[in-house]
Design an enzyme around this catalytic site. Structure first.
Site, PDB file in Angstrom:
ATOM      1  CB  CYS A  89      -0.906   0.036   1.231  1.00  0.00           C
ATOM      2  SG  CYS A  89      -2.091  -1.299   1.276  1.00  0.00           S
TER       3      CYS A  89
HETATM    4  C1  BEZ Z   1       0.460  -4.722   1.785  1.00  0.00           C
HETATM    5  O1  BEZ Z   1       0.190  -3.543   1.544  1.00  0.00           O
HETATM    6  O2  BEZ Z   1       1.595  -5.149   1.587  1.00  0.00           O
HETATM    7  C2  BEZ Z   1      -0.587  -5.643   2.343  1.00  0.00           C
HETATM    8  C3  BEZ Z   1      -1.641  -5.143   3.096  1.00  0.00           C
HETATM    9  C4  BEZ Z   1      -2.592  -6.008   3.632  1.00  0.00           C
HETATM   10  C5  BEZ Z   1      -2.500  -7.363   3.381  1.00  0.00           C
HETATM   11  C6  BEZ Z   1      -1.467  -7.867   2.593  1.00  0.00           C
HETATM   12  C7  BEZ Z   1      -0.506  -6.997   2.067  1.00  0.00           C
END
Ligand code: BEZ
Length: 212
Positions: free
Chosen positions: A46
């Site tokens: 994210c």
């Molecule tokens: C991420 O942004 O890496 C992420 C966020 C929630 C679940 C899995 C990955």
């Protein structure tokens, strides 16, 4: 759960954001608007994805396209997270609002839940949905990615351009004739004719017309 899909009007939600409270329809106004969700603040994919979106902000602005991010945590968390996002690649600024949705009301109504991802307390998390909403408040184009895979923002820009080019077609531009239009109907519609690409299949489905 009914799903928001192409052609649906987005609900006119009241949303708490890092830029204050907004109503979704008023925020969209007369602009194409990209609404895009993220599973959670302070997570790796994210963070890199939002940094990329921040680096493309001026390209979207040039096209008159607005951006509105979603992540479930609260506004204070978002504001702290934005400091990390901006520090990760200095010079990139998150100038668009990010919606806070701790009780998941908005993401449920916008079809942005990832059934396979839960937070540490077992709560629902958003997927990586991205809807381009038109000035008529209808969904014109959607991406749907899982939490583990980030979106390519260059592709979001390309898709936006493709969509807006179709929407902003002006006389003189070449058009593709849709498959539902027969050759007979195409001759009526384009009296000066149309060109059919010769393809190995021998099928005549790729037709172009000049329109005066
Ligand atoms: C991420 O942004 O890496 C992420 C966020 C929630 C679940 C899995 C990955």
């Amino acid at each position: 759960m009914p799903g928001l899909t192409l052609g649906d009007v987005v609900p006119n939600l009241e949303l708490d954001t890092t830029h204050g409270t907004i109503r979704l329809h008023e925020f969209v106004g007369d602009a194409y608007t990209i609404i895009f969700s993220h599973p959670a603040d302070f997570t790796p994919v994210c963070t890199t994805e939002l940094s990329e979106m921040a680096s493309y902000t001026s390209e979207f602005e040039k096209r008159g396209v607005k951006l509105l991010g979603f992540s479930c945590d609260d506004v204070e968390s978002h504001k702290e997270w934005i400091k990390d996002i901006e520090a990760y690649k200095p010079g990139r600024h998150v100038t668009f609002p990010i919606v806070a949705d701790p009780d998941r009301t908005a993401i449920r109504q916008l079809n942005m839940i990832d059934a396979d991802e839960k937070d540490t307390a077992g709560g629902e998390l958003p997927n990586r949905a991205l809807h381009i909403v038109g000035p008529d408040k209808k969904v014109k184009l959607s991406f749907l990615f899982p939490a583990c895979a980030g979106r390519n923002i260059a592709e979001v820009l390309r898709a936006t351009d493709a969509l807006m080019t179709a929407a902003n077609w002006v006389p003189g531009d070449r058009v593709v004739i849709p498959p539902g239009v027969s050759d007979e109907k195409a001759k009526e519609r384009f009296p000066s004719g149309f060109e059919t690409a010769q393809l190995p299949s021998g099928k005549c489905y790729l037709r172009f017309a000049d329109v005066e």
